[in-house]
Scaffold this active site. Sequence first.
Site, mmCIF file in Angstrom:
data_model
loop_
_atom_site.group_PDB
_atom_site.id
_atom_site.type_symbol
_atom_site.label_atom_id
_atom_site.label_comp_id
_atom_site.label_asym_id
_atom_site.label_seq_id
_atom_site.Cartn_x
_atom_site.Cartn_y
_atom_site.Cartn_z
ATOM 1 N N GLU A 188 2.971 4.243 -13.882
ATOM 2 C CA GLU A 188 2.285 2.909 -14.323
ATOM 3 C C GLU A 188 1.695 3.313 -16.396
ATOM 4 O OE1 GLU A 188 1.641 3.918 -11.111
ATOM 5 O OE2 GLU A 188 1.774 1.995 -10.530
ATOM 6 N N HIS A 257 -8.202 0.202 -2.757
ATOM 7 C CA HIS A 257 -6.967 -1.205 -2.907
ATOM 8 C C HIS A 257 -7.440 -2.430 -3.572
ATOM 9 C CE1 HIS A 257 -3.868 1.632 -1.381
ATOM 10 N NE2 HIS A 257 -3.031 0.959 -1.870
#
Lengths: 454, 339
Positions: A188, A257
């Site tokens: 990322e 998450h």
Amino acid sequence: MATEILMPALSPTMEEGTLAKWLVKEGDTVQAGDILAEIETDKATMEFEAVDEGVIGKILVPEGTEGVKVNTTIAIIGEAGEDMSATPAAASPAPAAPVAEAAPAAPVAAAPVAPVADQGPDWPEGTPMKTQTVREALRDAMAEEMRVNDNVFLMGEEVGEYQGAYKISQGLLDEFGAKRVIDTPITEHGFAGIAVGAAFGGLNPIVEFMTFNFAMQAIDQIINSAAKTLYMSGGQMGCPIVFRGPNGAAARVGAQHSQDYAAWYAHIPGLKVVQPYTAADAKGLLKQAIRDPNPVIFLENEILYGKTFEVPDLPDFTIPFGKAKIARAGDDVTLVSFGIGMTYAMEAAERLAAEGISAEVIDLRTLRPLDYGTVLASVQKTNRCVTIEEGFPVASIGNHISAYLMQNAFDYLDAPVINCTGKDVPMPYAANLEKLALVTTDEVVAAVKSVTYR
Amino acid sequence: MAAKRPTPASSGKTKAKSNVSPDELKKFYREMLLIRRFEEKAGQLYGMGLIGGFCHLYIGQEAVVVGLEAAASEGDKRITSYRDHGHMLACGMDAKGVMAELTGRIGGYSKGKGGSMHMFSKEKHFYGGHGIVGAQVPLGAGLAFSDKYRGNDRVTFTYFGDGAANQGQVYETYNMAELWSLPVVFVIENNQYAMGTSVQRSTKSPSLWERGAAYGIAGEEVDGMDVLAVKDAGQRAVAYCRAGKGPYILEVKTYRYRGHSMSDPAKYRTREEVQEMREKRDAIEHVRQLLLTGGHASEDDLKAIDKEIKDIVNEAAEFSKESPEPPLDELWTDIYADA
Ligand SMILES: Cc1ncc(C[n+]2csc(CCOP(=O)(O)OP(=O)(O)O)c2C)c(N)n1
Ligand SMILES: [Mg+2]
């Protein structure tokens, strides 16, 4: 020509220092770069070098002197044979910068605005509508923009051959090819930086984060590179980029998450932040985001992906940023929400209506720029406000709206604004606890009853 | 080792080729001297309080950018860290605009809003000026990506330090740059220190460029105190990238004479070490001797160049003092581009 050697500032904060030691004496010839003296600052003892060649004429401040102010003349340097006996009368201060003109009024983010709700229609009256999921609307938005602008490309993990981890990019690889639908390694920070660089280079990247939880790996590139460069470059180097992906709690995926980043990104000048609720907004706002010359954070929600809404059946439409939507008109209380928070707000409004309380529901749609006018106009009418979001309570979007209303609508408020938010805990896994950790419709209903004193 | 490591990289070192014209030698001398004098002046203005904050001087490293710019063509891009003044001067940005940015004035490249560490020039394809150690590395690969996407043959020079070479994003970028064959020259300016930490104290890797081999990236080590060697290696790197073969790493061994920034107590190395580099390896002195011994220039010729440079720098310093501070409404501009 004799020049004065001034007491140097050797750190960003130094105002005075001790001339600890001279390493040259009067009559010495020095070259640029030779150490002249040791100077003690508040932080360290530093060596002070000659900038020019010459002969030390006179030492005016003996070693061991404490509290020598920056820019005091400490010695005279000149050419060989030159008479440098004349001592300058006083320290010559550094020339002050020419003064800039008076300060203009500061356009603070939350400056008072007219309490006006711009509720012009998002598309022409009578436009035919079709039913679409948020997922399809997002895909169509990207595909339409990619068809008209070759510089738009999509990059992210599993966006191509896998067709999107959440199937948002379904079919795009087939239509646009691997040059414009780019599968990245799981990296990322790296691919966000590459995409920002590509935007500096004039392309229009769409970066899909598999979820925004993983964008924390890339946060430096988003904030320090994408958001700040236009400013740091004095307007030269813009960054037309969209960072998009699911944000917030999904279902039973645990603490790492399940975070809503709305408040994080809305904090940053230089970013635009969008969090749509309906499919029509998702489409119109994503198309707008792709066309915007600034970095846009586009926060989607996994639970909403499969929900269906009416979407205008138009070859092209966009929704402007900074225009909230009155999703339901009402008179007794204003509910302000965005994204999946709208589910609770709308449910609560329905239940409250059954009890005779008329709630006006505002969907902010974009958090930066934020449509203060629509919120203000509504609160001036209802005199009460409850905000709803799934994010953490501290420094939340609701907190910001409360502060704004306190400052700009204090006399209109008949009750303190209540912020309904996710709880101040990491997201638990157990089904019952997860439910408890999220904001609930019951809490919204209870908050409304509290501000309406029922 | 990387299978496609090009010749003559068997030792990882390159020798200077003296296939350079007297005019080019003089140009190198002039450009390196401009950087050195500019930086000395900046240090002086800092001492006077006219420049604030962090100010990282490039003195000692001049041959790196001057040599590599000699290998670049019009349209090639460059991006670097906060130690950026030399890169800007070498790519042709105006000394006045750079100095005025250092003093935080409206005449600076960023209207005084960026400062020493954050300057840009679209016109000269200079993409900053970045203050976060290592962040410019993926950005540089992204610039190269934009050129590859457009199908032109431009190359991006992405400069970073030996300290930055330990950042994870560098290796994330290596991986994608090679995977996607991006035309980027990674230039590791190994000046042997990251603030006060010597390379030996931060890594056991014997060489930084060889780490590229793990990703299949070709590269080599270059003597960064020899501008001819730098140019030579730069040309090799550029040719490799332009041919579409992907990225290339140059680890340029150099040395910074001054402190890390203006407030560096320099306790982590000896004065003798610095003095030794200055006296024996100085890049400007090297070219000066080549010019004199080769009979390409006389002492007087060089004096004339010195004078010319001094005038440019003095003019830049004057401009940087006279240019006004930015008008106060500049606080609120350039946050968003008009949609
Ligand atoms: C991410 C990050 N960590 C730390 C710093 C503070 N810092 C600024 S420069 C520097 C040393 C970098 O050394 P190197 O990469 O060798 O470059 P050089 O200064 O030698 O040119 C450090 C630690 C920073 N700016 N950014
Ligand atoms: Mg270093």
